[in-house]
Write a protein that holds these residues in place. Structure first.
Motif: not given
Ligand code: 1HN
Length: 346
Positions: A71, A73, A93, A97, A108, A110, A116, A149, A151, A163, A165, A167
């Motif tokens: 990614r 970013v 977060y 991107q 992946h 998570h 987005r 997901h 891209h 993005d 998140l 996180l």
């Protein structure tokens, strides 16, 4: 308020005896842990103008092939937390991107939730849980916890998105991890089509409720913008024109931890936000606005992003007398409500 004893007040040998037994006295830290009246805020009002982010992001496109980044970013990091923490606020977060034509960011899943907000370009898409979501300026696409997901980009120019998140929170709770996957088959049609008409949800044979926790993954900007402009026609001039991104089956916040909304600032409008506990992020989709965060003023145009700590007065002002401004907002209110710490200050 009572002044409490300091660590240095204790005999050196006593402190060493405590340390040797993994013990720590509370009272020297009590006031820092529970400051009077208001939390100690690390989150600093910070602005990331797109004009400064964009060239550096495009340069990353030349320096680092997608295979070496997975990614690509640049993280919008709040200096108040330390840049290495890579967080905009305690729980948010943010990253910009870049995906170039023909590039592929592999599948992946998570534990953190992502969304987005598409900033620039056409032709890219993200496939979430078997649903291929086209990306256009202003669209909001959810990537909730645990959903596969990836891209891709069939277009001709760079595509950039923001993005968002949760996180920092998920990482802090020691629950952050990812799983790599294989390329997804597109198995679902766009769920958003089932909710395209306000107040109507699928109800086959009198049943109610989707079997999916996240029945709507893509919120097209044309729909959000239309909702705002029609609300502006009926809303009293004293009422803010704002819509929330919700789960259309339940009416609840569209994700568990962070909340998302879109705001229209009428031409010339000044809006004083309630002082609330959650930190907030503002990203301008169209138009421009001055955002005043407790005396720190930022002027934001299209694609600019800034953040504001919680417990802090924020005023938004659209200086244009003829054009509305459209602002995407992310905040920590679902989290604060679930924790029972949500506050609105008088
Ligand atoms: C992630 O999975 C994406 O899938 C973007 O595009 C940013 C930042 C931290 C952790 C995972 C993506 C991310 C991320």
């Amino acid at each position: 308020m009572q002044q409490l004893g300091a660590l240095e007040d204790l005999p050196h040998e006593y402190r060493e005896a405590l340390t040797a037994q993994n013990l720590v006295p509370l009272w020297p830290s009590l006031r820092a842990l529970l400051p009077p009246g208001k939390p100690a805020l690390r989150t600093r009002p910070t602005c990331w103008p797109y004009a400064t982010v964009r060239p550096l992001l495009l340069q990353a496109g030349e320096l680092t092939p997608i295979e070496k980044a997975e990614r690509r970013v640049l993280v919008l990091a709040n200096p108040g937390h330390g840049l290495e923490k890579m967080q905009a606020s305690a729980s948010i977060y943010l990253g910009m991107q870049l995906l170039l034509p023909g590039e592929w960011a592999p599948a992946h899943k998570h534990t953190p939730n992502a969304v987005r907000m598409i900033v620039e370009g056409e032709g890219a898409y993200t496939t979430v849980d078997g649903e291929k979501c086209p990306m256009s300026r202003g669209d909001l696409i959810l990537t909730p916890t645990g959903l596969w997901h990836e891209h891709g980009h069939d277009g001709t120019g760079p595509v950039v998105w923001l993005d968002v998140l949760d996180l920092p929170l998920v990482y802090y709770t020691e629950t952050s991890y990812h799983t790599e996957g294989k390329e997804q088959q597109v198995t679902a049609t766009l769920g958003e089509r089932n909710y395209a008409h306000g107040g109507l949800v699928p109800s086959p044979l009198f049943a109610r409720g989707s079997d999916r926790c996240y029945p709507m993954l893509r919120y097209p900007w044309v729909e959000a913008r239309a909702a705002l402009t029609s609300l502006a026609q009926t809303q009293a001039p004293t009422e803010a024109v704002q819509v929330a991104y919700v789960n259309p089956e339940t009416g609840a916040d569209c994700q568990n931890i962070l909340g998302y909304s879109a705001l229209m600032l009428r031409p010339g409008e000044t809006l004083t936000l309630p002082v609330r506990s959650p930190a907030m992020v503002f990203h301008v989709i169209e138009g421009s606005a001055r955002i005043d965060v407790d005396g720190t003023a930022f002027t934001l145009g299209p694609a600019d992003t800034c953040c504001a700590p919680g417990y802090t007065p924020v005023t938004l002002h659209n200086g244009f007398s003829s054009e509305a401004a459209f602002i995407f907002i992310a905040d920590e209110s679902p989290l604060h409500r679930k924790l029972g710490v949500y506050e609105v200050r008088p």
